[in-house]
Design a protein around this motif. Sequence first.
Motif, short mmCIF file in Angstrom:
data_model
loop_
_atom_site.label_atom_id
_atom_site.label_comp_id
_atom_site.label_asym_id
_atom_site.label_seq_id
_atom_site.Cartn_x
_atom_site.Cartn_y
_atom_site.Cartn_z
N ARG A 57 -5.68 64.88 10.59
CA ARG A 57 -5.34 63.68 11.36
C ARG A 57 -5.07 62.47 10.47
N SER A 58 -5.85 62.30 9.43
CA SER A 58 -5.64 61.13 8.57
C SER A 58 -4.38 61.29 7.72
N GLY A 59 -4.01 62.52 7.45
CA GLY A 59 -2.81 62.77 6.65
C GLY A 59 -3.01 62.62 5.16
N SER A 60 -4.15 62.09 4.74
CA SER A 60 -4.39 61.91 3.31
C SER A 60 -5.84 62.14 2.96
N SER A 61 -6.49 63.01 3.70
CA SER A 61 -7.88 63.31 3.40
C SER A 61 -7.93 64.26 2.20
N PRO A 62 -9.10 64.41 1.57
CA PRO A 62 -9.18 65.26 0.37
C PRO A 62 -8.68 66.68 0.61
N ILE A 63 -8.91 67.25 1.78
CA ILE A 63 -8.41 68.61 1.99
C ILE A 63 -6.88 68.62 1.96
N ASP A 64 -6.27 67.58 2.50
CA ASP A 64 -4.81 67.49 2.44
C ASP A 64 -4.35 67.40 0.99
N LYS A 69 6.03 77.70 -6.10
CA LYS A 69 6.73 78.33 -4.96
C LYS A 69 7.16 77.24 -3.98
N ASN A 70 8.11 77.59 -3.15
CA ASN A 70 8.45 76.70 -2.04
C ASN A 70 7.33 76.66 -1.04
N TYR A 71 7.21 75.58 -0.34
CA TYR A 71 6.21 75.50 0.72
C TYR A 71 6.66 74.45 1.72
N ARG A 72 5.95 74.41 2.83
CA ARG A 72 6.34 73.55 3.94
C ARG A 72 5.13 72.68 4.29
N LEU A 73 5.34 71.39 4.44
CA LEU A 73 4.26 70.50 4.87
C LEU A 73 4.54 70.05 6.30
N GLN A 74 3.50 70.06 7.11
CA GLN A 74 3.64 69.57 8.48
C GLN A 74 2.70 68.39 8.70
N GLU A 75 3.19 67.36 9.33
CA GLU A 75 2.30 66.27 9.71
C GLU A 75 1.37 66.76 10.82
N PHE A 76 0.24 66.11 10.95
CA PHE A 76 -0.69 66.47 12.02
C PHE A 76 -0.06 66.24 13.39
N ILE A 77 -0.25 67.20 14.26
CA ILE A 77 -0.01 66.97 15.69
C ILE A 77 -1.19 67.56 16.42
N GLN A 136 -11.93 65.94 9.36
CA GLN A 136 -10.54 65.98 8.91
C GLN A 136 -10.21 67.43 8.58
N ALA A 137 -9.50 68.08 9.48
CA ALA A 137 -9.22 69.51 9.35
C ALA A 137 -7.73 69.75 9.13
N GLY A 138 -7.41 70.43 8.04
CA GLY A 138 -6.06 70.90 7.83
C GLY A 138 -5.93 72.32 8.32
#
Lengths: 435, 435, 435
Positions: A265-272, A284-292, A309-311
Amino acid sequence: MNTLLERESPPMTVGCEMHRLAAELYPFARSITGDGVRRTLETLKREMPLSIYEVPSGTRVFDWTVPREWNISDAWIKNEKGEKIVDLKNSNLHVLNYSVPVHGRFTLDELKGHLFTSAEHPDWIPYRTSYYKEDWGFCMSHKDYERMEEGRYEVLIDSELKPGYLTYGECFVEGLTGEEVLISTHVCHPSLANDNLSGIAASAFLAKQLSGLDSRLSYRFLFIPGTIGAITWLALNESKIRKIRHCLVLACLGDPGMFSYKKSRSGSSPIDRAAINCLRHSGKNYRLQEFIPFGYDERQYNSPGIGIQAGCLMRTPHGMYPEYHTSADDLDLIRPECLEESLGLLLSIMKTLDGDLKYINMNPRCEPQLGKRGLYPPTGGQAERKSAEMALLWVLNLSDGGNSLLDISERSGLPFELVKNAASALAEKGLLGAA
Amino acid sequence: MNTLLERESPPMTVGCEMHRLAAELYPFARSITGDGVRRTLETLKREMPLSIYEVPSGTRVFDWTVPREWNISDAWIKNEKGEKIVDLKNSNLHVLNYSVPVHGRFTLDELKGHLFTSAEHPDWIPYRTSYYKEDWGFCMSHKDYERMEEGRYEVLIDSELKPGYLTYGECFVEGLTGEEVLISTHVCHPSLANDNLSGIAASAFLAKQLSGLDSRLSYRFLFIPGTIGAITWLALNESKIRKIRHCLVLACLGDPGMFSYKKSRSGSSPIDRAAINCLRHSGKNYRLQEFIPFGYDERQYNSPGIGIQAGCLMRTPHGMYPEYHTSADDLDLIRPECLEESLGLLLSIMKTLDGDLKYINMNPRCEPQLGKRGLYPPTGGQAERKSAEMALLWVLNLSDGGNSLLDISERSGLPFELVKNAASALAEKGLLGAA
Amino acid sequence: MNTLLERESPPMTVGCEMHRLAAELYPFARSITGDGVRRTLETLKREMPLSIYEVPSGTRVFDWTVPREWNISDAWIKNEKGEKIVDLKNSNLHVLNYSVPVHGRFTLDELKGHLFTSAEHPDWIPYRTSYYKEDWGFCMSHKDYERMEEGRYEVLIDSELKPGYLTYGECFVEGLTGEEVLISTHVCHPSLANDNLSGIAASAFLAKQLSGLDSRLSYRFLFIPGTIGAITWLALNESKIRKIRHCLVLACLGDPGMFSYKKSRSGSSPIDRAAINCLRHSGKNYRLQEFIPFGYDERQYNSPGIGIQAGCLMRTPHGMYPEYHTSADDLDLIRPECLEESLGLLLSIMKTLDGDLKYINMNPRCEPQLGKRGLYPPTGGQAERKSAEMALLWVLNLSDGGNSLLDISERSGLPFELVKNAASALAEKGLLGAA
């Protein structure tokens, strides 16, 4: 003969072991309650010290109530000739999950409102549920559905929906401090491999591998039914919530697609930041998704009153691969090498969280003389030695108490592990102290 | 016959009514003072409850002084044959606005320093003013200018410049709270349609439409001469300034160009965010401009000692369409459908400001069970229902007292109205409370 | 005849004077200590009032120790025929800088470990040092190296490494306030022109030009050996460090490449913003580099315990031009017009720092009437007058005590000088006061 046998079976890779575990769990008729989950957790106990909890039906959990327990022993549709045209024994997906019992004869027209198919993928059986609205039904391939002729059909759903329990498993890997990482995986899907036997296997093997390390952080692994399981755990374990510093939800980790990380949810927590750092340096390529506020149980963890804060780490995300929630999400869709790569990434994320400390440069005025302390990397290619030297200089420059090693990795663009190693070398020579 | 008549005149659209108002005001010889503004405001009184204020010449308003009042009754240039080659009766633009009176004979050479034309657009009469430096002059098409032969010309400017008043109008639409939105429009331009009869019409019809709503905010509409009018109002109404939360300046709203929004000095005040949000979800192209201390009266509102965050909504901005400040900015340049679209956008911006409140999730721990409360949208297409469901989840997730509905709309990417509707539905079920 | 002579020698440009200074310093055998630096500083004394300091070998400076002083008088390699195939007299680069003395006969094989060449550029002599590890060696062109035949070679390095001094120079240009700008340049490189006789020349001429101005800020110029010199100065001048507000390291300022600015540790300190502002309005291409803890003495100034925000201005950065640290970095590589352009940029950066003050709009409520004060720019082309008017409006709008002139230049996009001139004009009319 023994020798020959050994020659034929080289030591199994971790990826193969993970796939074998998924294959073993595949046939169980899981739902959000019932024996399918129980058997799953009993099997997982073999891999790690897993505590299994049973929460009675009717227990109030925040705004929700633990539902009655559901079990199923048989289900079929017979045509007028008495042939079973749909049979639970062929696929757990054939029955609408949480169907109430039914036995009777119906015309095709009467039956149609209870049949679910996917015209888009006529060979596949879709996966459907009706947990909170009493209903019954069958899921079948559109091809079989179209073959059904007018007439009367005998229908049996031999299910049971009665007070019982919601079952979940918890495995705790104790670290040096009380700060915890929560790893959460849903275990309610029946015979579906990527969503989410892959997540279960990744979580189980991660628990196993972390047990062998001397981690600073503690790790709590949850194997829970989706939504109601997460809500139940959160409602009954409020004292544990305070210790959770980081949380990662695991799903869809066996397919060959690129990694996807969905931010907290914060978008910049340590897990993120840890996950993104590891992905960035994965090559490698990867995809980032914003929280919804939609998806897996990160919905619950990230709710404003819980505030974890859960990714969520996936390969191809739910809904973005055609086999999703159909019988084609089977053991062929997930691959040993992909499971193993997922495990490797998870381990590196956990190591990043674990090693993300702040240090203080003990010789902060100008650079210290690295040469006289033998800190210049003696071996390795030129680029490698240059990176190692830069890591030393970055750690010294930024270790003012305000920057953690992850901050330093991000700013320098150097892999976390390299930065961590530099910090260790400097600390050993007394040039860094604990912040 | 009655039936036939009705068939020929369908009910007039709002856009046509707006255009009709502009057409009615078009011929008045407006300036920053005088009867042109007075007649304009008297006409506008028909549309809304408008208070008209008269401020005496010589009144000190901050660094400025209200000038003498200017009126003009006749102006022409006659050639040697006595033919009027320039005549105020043909266009209000023909005279340099605020010209002092003059009557005499001049050679072409003597006259040339008092003639203004546009060689770039030889058929158009340019619009020029000289408010603060005493001067006289004529504006004419370059084509007519080039036809002028050597010789003596008789010149008359029958104007009057003497102590009088600066006139402005104010309309207050009271809402439930004392927090105010200031809508400001200049009314000093003579026969120029887009700049700014379009702004006057948009402002008048917005006042009319807002009067019918039960708004939280109050709205204060100013119809003022540019620069000196805004300065006068600000100097004489300092107590009102404190109540102003948002401010929007309106101009150039009738041409068929795309919308342009010029941000307030802060660049991220609520009026900026509301306007940008509405534009983003309009499905149309639009143009954003950063604040610069130049343009319309937002210059004054945004001055550091006033501190009102004022945006400016236009279609094609001043100076960016060739007809700007010429006789070609006429009633053909502005279109009923464009005026109406501008009004629609204005109304949606006002509704966004009005509805931008913060709520508190009353069930903040995990998601509440939406199904048992009948909150899942029952009808609509799948995409529409999905959006409505996402709006519910976003409002629940972000309503922690820190996020307003506009914050939630911005973060979710969902239209404000959808978010607002979700909040209303949740509040009705007791799941949201006032923050 | 005198007239003719004058016609042949037009007044020398500043760029030519700078190049002449570099040419004069080129032959000195500089190192981090010794007579090469001493002669360099003595020569620079001619250009400005320079204090020369001698710090004894063995002095502890933070984690380092001032090394023994090194001087060299002769060095060569003779082949079996007694021919000098390498001779210090041909190039200062021929000897490994800080080589210990040696005299003896060696087989080619024995010698090879002491020979340094660049196979990539076979005609050039590379530049190598061994300050902190006792060693000896020769640098030579790869072409000459390949011509060497088997046999015994006589080798002489007539150097001296014994207790002495580290020498550096300091020039202080006093301004109206005690706030200081530190300009630092390394003077330890032997016959290398761009790195760093160009930096020395730029620094010397900047000191000279700033002496003539009535600056608000004071300027302290350091001419120091790289690394150990900066560390020594910082260790011995801790009281001066507190006065330093801005710092710029100069190097590689004579080649024809575009400008490169490397940011300070913070990345947004005033020196960064001033340099970037001047580059942006220079009308030329330029390169920005983020801070890294590697490079010239900005490494030391930006260390966490020193905390001076030091940027570094270069043209083509070290390591990014092929001649770097080879004999091809000679007087042809640096050009008078490039040196002069660098000086011009440096001066504009210093003026920006010097003029970057905050003002208060004394008439903050609405715009003041500029016309009655004669503030509208009377002359110049239309674009120029428009820019000057915009500068007045921007300064008035943003001078609320929170914005400095550099802030206003950045936000308005107008050149700093224009903004500064507008502020001066407004202050003169009493419309701005000191913040």
